[in-house]
Design a protein around this motif. Structure first.
Motif, PDB file in Angstrom:
ATOM      1  N   TYR A  28      -1.040   7.700   4.611  1.00 59.42           N
ATOM      2  CA  TYR A  28      -2.478   7.533   4.845  1.00 59.42           C
ATOM      3  C   TYR A  28      -2.752   8.175   6.203  1.00 59.42           C
ATOM      4  O   TYR A  28      -2.097   7.837   7.198  1.00 59.42           O
ATOM      5  CB  TYR A  28      -2.871   6.059   4.951  1.00 59.42           C
ATOM      6  CG  TYR A  28      -2.757   5.251   3.684  1.00 59.42           C
ATOM      7  CD1 TYR A  28      -1.532   5.023   3.075  1.00 59.42           C
ATOM      8  CD2 TYR A  28      -3.887   4.665   3.112  1.00 59.42           C
ATOM      9  CE1 TYR A  28      -1.434   4.249   1.924  1.00 59.42           C
ATOM     10  CE2 TYR A  28      -3.797   3.893   1.961  1.00 59.42           C
ATOM     11  CZ  TYR A  28      -2.562   3.695   1.377  1.00 59.42           C
ATOM     12  OH  TYR A  28      -2.459   2.927   0.243  1.00 59.42           O
ATOM     13  N   GLN A  68      -3.773  13.676  -5.505  1.00 63.65           N
ATOM     14  CA  GLN A  68      -4.568  12.450  -5.610  1.00 63.65           C
ATOM     15  C   GLN A  68      -5.321  12.262  -4.305  1.00 63.65           C
ATOM     16  O   GLN A  68      -4.709  12.163  -3.235  1.00 63.65           O
ATOM     17  CB  GLN A  68      -3.639  11.245  -5.847  1.00 63.65           C
ATOM     18  CG  GLN A  68      -4.358   9.932  -6.095  1.00 63.65           C
ATOM     19  CD  GLN A  68      -4.732   9.729  -7.565  1.00 63.65           C
ATOM     20  OE1 GLN A  68      -4.447  10.600  -8.409  1.00 63.65           O
ATOM     21  NE2 GLN A  68      -5.360   8.619  -7.885  1.00 63.65           N
ATOM     22  N   PHE A 110      -8.681   0.003  -1.400  1.00 64.39           N
ATOM     23  CA  PHE A 110      -8.200  -1.380  -1.535  1.00 64.39           C
ATOM     24  C   PHE A 110      -7.573  -1.898  -0.250  1.00 64.39           C
ATOM     25  O   PHE A 110      -6.921  -2.934  -0.241  1.00 64.39           O
ATOM     26  CB  PHE A 110      -7.227  -1.480  -2.719  1.00 64.39           C
ATOM     27  CG  PHE A 110      -7.861  -1.056  -4.018  1.00 64.39           C
ATOM     28  CD1 PHE A 110      -8.747  -1.908  -4.673  1.00 64.39           C
ATOM     29  CD2 PHE A 110      -7.623   0.196  -4.547  1.00 64.39           C
ATOM     30  CE1 PHE A 110      -9.369  -1.515  -5.851  1.00 64.39           C
ATOM     31  CE2 PHE A 110      -8.234   0.601  -5.728  1.00 64.39           C
ATOM     32  CZ  PHE A 110      -9.116  -0.255  -6.382  1.00 64.39           C
ATOM     33  N   THR A 123       0.800  -1.237   0.000  1.00 66.41           N
ATOM     34  CA  THR A 123       0.000   0.000   0.000  1.00 66.41           C
ATOM     35  C   THR A 123       0.831   1.286   0.000  1.00 66.41           C
ATOM     36  O   THR A 123       0.274   2.368   0.027  1.00 66.41           O
ATOM     37  CB  THR A 123      -0.951   0.015   1.211  1.00 66.41           C
ATOM     38  OG1 THR A 123      -0.170  -0.158   2.404  1.00 66.41           O
ATOM     39  CG2 THR A 123      -1.982  -1.097   1.127  1.00 66.41           C
ATOM     40  N   LEU A 164       2.596   1.694 -11.871  1.00 68.89           N
ATOM     41  CA  LEU A 164       2.065   2.357 -10.668  1.00 68.89           C
ATOM     42  C   LEU A 164       3.220   2.722  -9.750  1.00 68.89           C
ATOM     43  O   LEU A 164       4.027   1.865  -9.366  1.00 68.89           O
ATOM     44  CB  LEU A 164       1.081   1.443  -9.928  1.00 68.89           C
ATOM     45  CG  LEU A 164       0.576   1.979  -8.572  1.00 68.89           C
ATOM     46  CD1 LEU A 164      -0.242   3.252  -8.735  1.00 68.89           C
ATOM     47  CD2 LEU A 164      -0.229   0.927  -7.827  1.00 68.89           C
ATOM     48  N   HIS A 165       3.295   4.006  -9.404  1.00 63.51           N
ATOM     49  CA  HIS A 165       4.277   4.517  -8.442  1.00 63.51           C
ATOM     50  C   HIS A 165       5.715   4.162  -8.806  1.00 63.51           C
ATOM     51  O   HIS A 165       6.560   3.956  -7.931  1.00 63.51           O
ATOM     52  CB  HIS A 165       3.943   4.032  -7.025  1.00 63.51           C
ATOM     53  CG  HIS A 165       2.629   4.545  -6.515  1.00 63.51           C
ATOM     54  ND1 HIS A 165       2.157   5.810  -6.796  1.00 63.51           N
ATOM     55  CD2 HIS A 165       1.662   3.976  -5.751  1.00 63.51           C
ATOM     56  CE1 HIS A 165       0.984   6.000  -6.217  1.00 63.51           C
ATOM     57  NE2 HIS A 165       0.651   4.892  -5.586  1.00 63.51           N
ATOM     58  N   HIS A 193       3.278   9.125   0.283  1.00 62.56           N
ATOM     59  CA  HIS A 193       2.034   8.352   0.216  1.00 62.56           C
ATOM     60  C   HIS A 193       1.474   8.042   1.607  1.00 62.56           C
ATOM     61  O   HIS A 193       1.047   6.926   1.892  1.00 62.56           O
ATOM     62  CB  HIS A 193       2.290   7.061  -0.567  1.00 62.56           C
ATOM     63  CG  HIS A 193       1.075   6.464  -1.189  1.00 62.56           C
ATOM     64  ND1 HIS A 193       0.014   5.996  -0.460  1.00 62.56           N
ATOM     65  CD2 HIS A 193       0.741   6.267  -2.487  1.00 62.56           C
ATOM     66  CE1 HIS A 193      -0.900   5.515  -1.279  1.00 62.56           C
ATOM     67  NE2 HIS A 193      -0.482   5.681  -2.516  1.00 62.56           N
ATOM     68  N   ASP A 221     -10.262   7.849  -6.021  1.00 59.87           N
ATOM     69  CA  ASP A 221      -8.871   7.520  -6.328  1.00 59.87           C
ATOM     70  C   ASP A 221      -8.529   8.333  -7.582  1.00 59.87           C
ATOM     71  O   ASP A 221      -8.284   7.787  -8.645  1.00 59.87           O
ATOM     72  CB  ASP A 221      -8.740   6.007  -6.579  1.00 59.87           C
ATOM     73  CG  ASP A 221      -7.283   5.573  -6.673  1.00 59.87           C
ATOM     74  OD1 ASP A 221      -6.401   6.434  -6.537  1.00 59.87           O
ATOM     75  OD2 ASP A 221      -7.039   4.365  -6.902  1.00 59.87           O
ATOM     76  N   GLU A 242      -2.068  12.852  -1.996  1.00 59.36           N
ATOM     77  CA  GLU A 242      -0.730  12.733  -2.604  1.00 59.36           C
ATOM     78  C   GLU A 242      -0.547  13.894  -3.571  1.00 59.36           C
ATOM     79  O   GLU A 242      -1.155  13.909  -4.642  1.00 59.36           O
ATOM     80  CB  GLU A 242      -0.624  11.397  -3.354  1.00 59.36           C
ATOM     81  CG  GLU A 242      -0.931  10.185  -2.509  1.00 59.36           C
ATOM     82  CD  GLU A 242      -1.517   9.037  -3.334  1.00 59.36           C
ATOM     83  OE1 GLU A 242      -0.925   8.653  -4.348  1.00 59.36           O
ATOM     84  OE2 GLU A 242      -2.585   8.518  -2.959  1.00 59.36           O
ATOM     85  N   TYR A 286      -7.136   9.632  -2.409  1.00 58.17           N
ATOM     86  CA  TYR A 286      -7.324   8.181  -2.407  1.00 58.17           C
ATOM     87  C   TYR A 286      -7.905   7.809  -1.050  1.00 58.17           C
ATOM     88  O   TYR A 286      -7.335   8.172  -0.011  1.00 58.17           O
ATOM     89  CB  TYR A 286      -5.976   7.479  -2.663  1.00 58.17           C
ATOM     90  CG  TYR A 286      -6.052   5.967  -2.511  1.00 58.17           C
ATOM     91  CD1 TYR A 286      -6.972   5.217  -3.243  1.00 58.17           C
ATOM     92  CD2 TYR A 286      -5.207   5.295  -1.634  1.00 58.17           C
ATOM     93  CE1 TYR A 286      -7.059   3.844  -3.090  1.00 58.17           C
ATOM     94  CE2 TYR A 286      -5.279   3.920  -1.477  1.00 58.17           C
ATOM     95  CZ  TYR A 286      -6.204   3.200  -2.207  1.00 58.17           C
ATOM     96  OH  TYR A 286      -6.297   1.837  -2.051  1.00 58.17           O
TER      97      TYR A 286
HETATM   98  C1  BGC Z   1      -3.369   4.818  -6.102  1.00 52.86           C
HETATM   99  C2  BGC Z   1      -4.286   3.680  -5.784  1.00 52.86           C
HETATM  100  C3  BGC Z   1      -3.456   2.558  -5.250  1.00 52.86           C
HETATM  101  C4  BGC Z   1      -2.676   3.032  -4.070  1.00 52.86           C
HETATM  102  C5  BGC Z   1      -1.679   1.963  -3.698  1.00 52.86           C
HETATM  103  C6  BGC Z   1      -2.764   5.277  -4.836  1.00 52.86           C
HETATM  104  O1  BGC Z   1      -1.935   6.373  -5.085  1.00 52.86           O
HETATM  105  O2  BGC Z   1      -4.015   5.879  -6.781  1.00 52.86           O
HETATM  106  O3  BGC Z   1      -4.983   3.244  -6.920  1.00 52.86           O
HETATM  107  O4  BGC Z   1      -4.227   1.445  -4.910  1.00 52.86           O
HETATM  108  O5  BGC Z   1      -1.974   4.214  -4.343  1.00 52.86           O
HETATM  109  O6  BGC Z   1      -1.287   2.055  -2.445  1.00 52.86           O
END
Ligand code: BGC
Length: 345
Positions: A179, A286, A292, A69, A106-107, A177, A249, A313, A288
């Protein structure tokens, strides 16, 4: 003000991970660990002065490693998604890691966020973390020297200063990132937190969370947070944008001029009385909503269920390298990426 360095944990291969705790004169503390230069805790008072940790995360290094995550980590070289896991710079095509469904990036993969960063205490309120990303890492061109400095002021502002210099033309988009849960995870979901976003527009996405190119007004949609609104108020609506991501998201376009520090968001939690303000000089953010999160055990063994944290983010828009109409984040040899984001409690 003080900064204390302690041993946090060991990596499975035995390398030591350190924790730097910055404390200001109000007793507010930010804890950053060297793996991923991760913001691991942010401890601040509720309305009764009771201290609580508003960062959702883990008690040990295995928690961080086993989680997919990106909790609290510094994300690079390209935060968020790149469609088709590729882009073209000066006529040359680059393929980057396709770590999501084998089709999108992703990332930027996980090199930045899983590396052990070097750290030095640069002042009694500041720690600088550095990382060298070698040419070709995850497919991104250029050696990139990255510095991220966390500063905690007596105004309860956690400043995150980013600097990165490539030795070749490349794309750079760095974020943190974290949370947040202003009630701490003991109090469960963040859907009752109220959010205000200084954003008149957002970038709708396709089914792979890649922007379609449209810049859509939030007015009249579930994405309108221009006035404080509970995060959960419209989250279960039938807007296809929400349905395909199981909640928010999405990238929002921050009002005002990119390059200037301005308000991005305000969040308040009626129950605890805690507040968070986000400022940044970046063009986007972002939102989010932890869609998930799947119950993995977090700090104190508390299961991190869906919506137990929200992320803001700050970033360049997703898929910018393939969208010439978006604010650009291509940096030439020796050209510095420089940015500031502030989380104020
Ligand atoms: C994304 C999500 C993703 C998450 C992962 C977020 O920045 O937009 O789609 O599941 O990061 O940790």
């Amino acid at each position: 003000m003080s900064v204390i360095k302690t041993h946090y944990d060991n990596m499975p291969d035995g390398r030591e991970v350190f924790l730097y705790t910055i404390e200001n004169s109000n007793g507010v503390q930010a804890g950053i660990i060297t793996r991923g230069a991760t913001l691991n805790s942010f401890v601040c008072p509720d309305r009764n002065g009771v201290m609580g940790d508003i960062i959702v995360g883990f008690d040990n290094i295995l928690g961080h490693i086993n989680s997919g995550t990106y909790t609290g980590e510094i994300i690079g070289q390209y935060a968020n998604r790149i469609g088709g896991a590729g882009f073209t710079l000066s006529g040359k095509k680059y393929n980057v890691t396709a770590n999501e469904k084998g089709i999108t990036c992703l990332h930027g993969g996980s090199e930045y966020s899983s590396a052990l960063w070097k750290a030095i205490i640069v002042d009694d309120d500041a720690v600088e973390f550095s990382y060298h990303s070698p040419d070709g890492e995850q497919g991104f061109p250029g050696n990139v020297d990255v510095r991220v400095t966390y500063v905690l002021t007596d105004r309860n502002e956690l400043e995150i200063h980013y600097e990165a210099v490539p030795d070749r033309e490349t794309v750079i988009n760095l974020t943190n990132h974290a949370y947040f849960n202003l009630g701490t995870t003991k109090n469960g979901s963040i859907l009752d937190h109220e959010l205000m976003l200084n954003c008149d527009y957002f970038t709708p996405t396709d089914e792979n969370s890649i922007p379609t190119g449209e810049i859509r007004a939030v007015e009249g949609t579930a994405f309108d947070f221009r006035e404080f609104k509970k995060i959960g108020r419209d989250i279960d609506g039938d807007d296809v944008q929400l349905r395909q991501c199981r909640g928010y998201d999405h990238n929002f376009c921050v009002n005002g001029e990119a390059g200037t520090l301005r308000l991005v968001a305000k969040v308040r939690d009626e129950k605890s009385g805690r507040k968070l303000e986000v400022l940044s000089d970046l063009p986007g953010v972002q939102l989010y909503t932890g869609n998930f999160m799947d119950g993995e055990p977090g700090k104190d063994g508390i299961g991190l269920d869906k919506n137990f944290g929200f992320c803001l983010e700050t970033q360049y828009y997703p898929d910018t390298p393939n969208r010439p109409e978006f604010p650009q984040c291509t940096f030439k040899k020796g050209e510095k990426f420089k940015s500031l984001t502030i989380f104020k409690v």
